[in-house]
Design a protein around this motif. Structure first.
Motif: not given
Length: 357
Positions: A6, A8, A13, A15, A32, A45-46, A66, A68, A92, A96
């Protein structure tokens, strides 16, 4: 086997699923909602994780990294991105880890986005084989990561190399971080566009007022657009020269959306750097574009996860470090925090991050 990643930031965002050779085999992205609530951000994110988990390769997931925007806290697994106001000490990694599609036993690994980009460029990109380098992300914000003595240097909390918040003008504009005159307040894409607009620039027909639009005008010779990029380049040069002088570098690599402007940015940057990096050991350090372009953060997050996940197939652990056979960790070591987003209270210590292969 694939690595999950990921990335961010304040704009997007993203992936991906990344194979062991550093190639993206699947990718997803959402905008975002930077001014949204904490839950709205997490929903984005999900959504990216939902998309990745529906891919056939997801069943071979061995780890998840991740990267970020920061500051990050790799001990607690929390993030407080300057450009995402509703995330302050946001857990976070925990959130996640709670995603229903995440396979049992996968513990997400958190790194700063610029550290992730640095890991990628040192593994597969412009800093491959270089012992001492600064790698920067110049986008919605400005971040950086360091390779020192052949190893990625992430720092105690994972924030080493945060060049965007070096002060380059003592009485400069107030930065969202709380300081004045930070590199980021001059050189981020947001700052470039804002300064151009304030000077009377207008975007070309059909284009939004972004740094990319300012670059397009600069290429056509627009004096106000050129001045906005020159101002950004001067701030970057001051921060880079300070870093070179402090730690001695062999190379500077710049990626991120603003770097896509090419010589519109790099031309004045090299010129101003000549005026700031004047000591013999700091002079003439090459400044080059990132080779992995906009996917560097994803590749680096995946590489960090592969190097720091003891459960990865082929991993052996010795003296508190993890070395993953056939992954970016094989040719070097780096130090950061021990938990990297693991269980809270795990403490601080030395762990590997990926280096060049």
């Amino acid at each position: 086997m694939v690595y999950g990643a990921l990335d961010i930031g304040g704009t997007k965002i993203a992936g991906a699923l990344v194979d062991t050779a550093g190639r993206l085999v699947a990718r997803g992205q959402r905008a975002t909602p930077a001014r949204g609530s904490a839950d709205e951000l997490m929903a984005a994110v999900d959504a990216v994780l939902d998309e990745l988990s529906a891919h056939p390769e997801w069943s071979g997931l061995s780890c998840l990294g991740i990267g970020s925007a920061g500051p990050v806290d790799t001990v607690t697994g929390s993030v407080s991105p300057v450009n995402i106001p509703s995330w302050r000490a946001f857990p976070l990694v925990e959130r996640v880890r709670a995603h229903p599609g995440l396979p049992p036993g996968i513990r997400p690994v958190l790194v700063g986005d610029a550290v992730a980009m640095t890991a990628a460029e040192h593994w597969k990109g412009a800093a491959r084989g270089v012992d001492n380098a600064l790698c920067m992300v110049v986008s919605t914000g400005v971040g950086g990561g360091l390779v020192l003595n052949g190893s990625l240097h992430a720092g105690i909390s994972g924030n080493a190399g945060h060049i965007g918040h070096i002060t380059v003008e003592q009485d400069g504009p107030l930065c969202p971080c709380g300081a004045r005159g930070c590199v980021e307040r001059f050189a981020s894409g947001t700052a470039i566009a804002a300064h151009a607009l304030e000077s009377g620039w207008a975007p070309p027909a059909g284009m939004a007022p972004t740094a990319a639009a300012v670059a397009a005008s600069a290429r056509e010779g627009d004096a106000r657009a050129l001045a906005a990029y020159d101002r950004a380049a001067k701030a970057l040069a001051a921060g880079i020269a300070a870093t070179i002088t402090l730690v001695e570098l062999d190379l500077v690599v710049i990626g991120g959306g603003v770097a896509q402007a090419g010589e519109t940015l790099f031309g004045p940057l090299r010129r101003h750097l000549g005026g700031y990096a004047v000591l013999d050991f700091a002079r003439d350090v090459p400044v080059v574009p990132a080779e992995l372009a906009l996917d560097a953060g994803l590749i680096g997050a995946a590489a960090a996860a592969a190097a720091m996940t003891p459960a990865t197939e082929g991993t052996r652990t010795t003296a508190g470090t993890a070395t993953t056979a056939g992954t970016p960790a094989t040719a070097g070591t780096a130090t950061t925090t021990t938990a990297a987003g693991g269980d809270a209270g795990a403490g601080r210590g030395a762990r590997e991050l990926p280096a060049a292969s």
